[in-house]
Design an enzyme around this catalytic site. Structure first.
Site, PDB file in Angstrom:
ATOM      1  CE  LYS A  13       1.470  -5.263  -7.308  1.00  0.00           C
ATOM      2  NZ  LYS A  13       1.388  -5.000  -5.861  1.00  0.00           N
ATOM      3  NE  ARG A  88      -5.260  -5.138  -6.109  1.00  0.00           N
ATOM      4  CZ  ARG A  88      -4.371  -4.266  -6.599  1.00  0.00           C
ATOM      5  NH1 ARG A  88      -4.096  -4.225  -7.882  1.00  0.00           N
ATOM      6  NH2 ARG A  88      -3.758  -3.440  -5.778  1.00  0.00           N
ATOM      7  NE  ARG A 127       3.173   4.217  -2.899  1.00  0.00           N
ATOM      8  CZ  ARG A 127       2.691   3.108  -3.473  1.00  0.00           C
ATOM      9  NH1 ARG A 127       3.473   2.356  -4.217  1.00  0.00           N
ATOM     10  NH2 ARG A 127       1.440   2.750  -3.300  1.00  0.00           N
ATOM     11  NE  ARG A 133      -2.094   4.997  -4.881  1.00  0.00           N
ATOM     12  CZ  ARG A 133      -1.751   3.722  -5.022  1.00  0.00           C
ATOM     13  NH1 ARG A 133      -0.665   3.406  -5.683  1.00  0.00           N
ATOM     14  NH2 ARG A 133      -2.513   2.788  -4.506  1.00  0.00           N
ATOM     15  NE  ARG A 144      -3.576   0.500  -1.259  1.00  0.00           N
ATOM     16  CZ  ARG A 144      -2.617   1.433  -1.147  1.00  0.00           C
ATOM     17  NH1 ARG A 144      -2.846   2.521  -0.439  1.00  0.00           N
ATOM     18  NH2 ARG A 144      -1.475   1.270  -1.736  1.00  0.00           N
TER      19      ARG A 144
END
Ligand code: ADP
Length: 185
Positions: A13, A88, A127, A133, A144
């Site tokens: 996204k 969401r 990633r 993060r 998630r």
């Protein structure tokens, strides 16, 4: 142009939003990025959000709705935007609808980007090595994904019923996926 990008974590996204932003000369609003900024500043929203984000859970709807209510009323939104990571949940989508009606904004499309789950977890684990993060560990990544299927995927049906949903295959070259999106909007 006013768009929502919908799709599981890792589907691209953010990558596609950056390209659509350039193409349409509109702004990109990523609630994940906004929340990470709030955490970095230790603002009250950031402090409240951290415990949820670090566990891979969603930040409460009231916090997101208040934050986006303020943001979407700002002047720079009038020319168009891409919403990435919001809404969401169904209550967020309902709250957004009320807000958009109030400010006279109409969505052009909701783009649902799809990909299979194993590929997504593989991408996110890769990633994670350099994302920095705090929520990019394998167990939080799995959580998630679970939260997406449980709380966010119902939005596909919600927007399909409103006749503004467009589905795009998220597997393949980045440019091809951008072209697919441009082809449906
Ligand atoms: P990703 O799509 O890679 O999981 P994001 O950067 O979009 O990540 O979001 C990171 C985290 O921020 C989410 O796991 C969640 O805790 C929080 N978050 C972002 N947007 C929302 C939202 N609309 N509602 C609730 N929580 C959110």
């Amino acid at each position: 142009m006013k768009l929502i990008l919908l799709g599981p974590p890792g589907v691209g996204k953010g990558t596609q939003a950056a390209r659509l932003k350039k193409h349409f000369k509109i702004i990109h609003l990523s609630t994940g990025e906004i929340l990470r900024g709030e955490m970095a500043n230790s603002s009250s929203v950031g402090i409240q959000a951290r415990q949820y984000i670090d566990a891979g859970n969603l930040v409460p709807d009231e916090i997101l709705l208040k934050m986006m209510n303020n943001r979407l009323r700002e002047k720079d939104c009038a020319g168009g935007y891409i919403l990435d990571g919001f809404p969401r949940t169904i209550p967020q989508a309902e709250g957004l609808q009320i807000l958009l009606d109030e400010i006279n904004h109409e969505l052009n499309a909701v783009i649902s980007i799809t990909a299979n789950q194993d590929e997504l977890v593989r991408r996110l684990v890769l990633r994670a090595k350099d994302s920095g993060r705090s929520d990019d560990t394998e167990s939080v990544i799995q959580e998630r994904q679970r939260v997406y299927w449980d709380q966010t995927a119902p939005l596909i049906h919600f927007y399909k019923e409103k006749n503004i949903l467009k589905s795009v295959d998220g597997l393949g070259a980045i440019q091809d996926i951008t072209d697919r999106i441009l082809g449906v909007v």
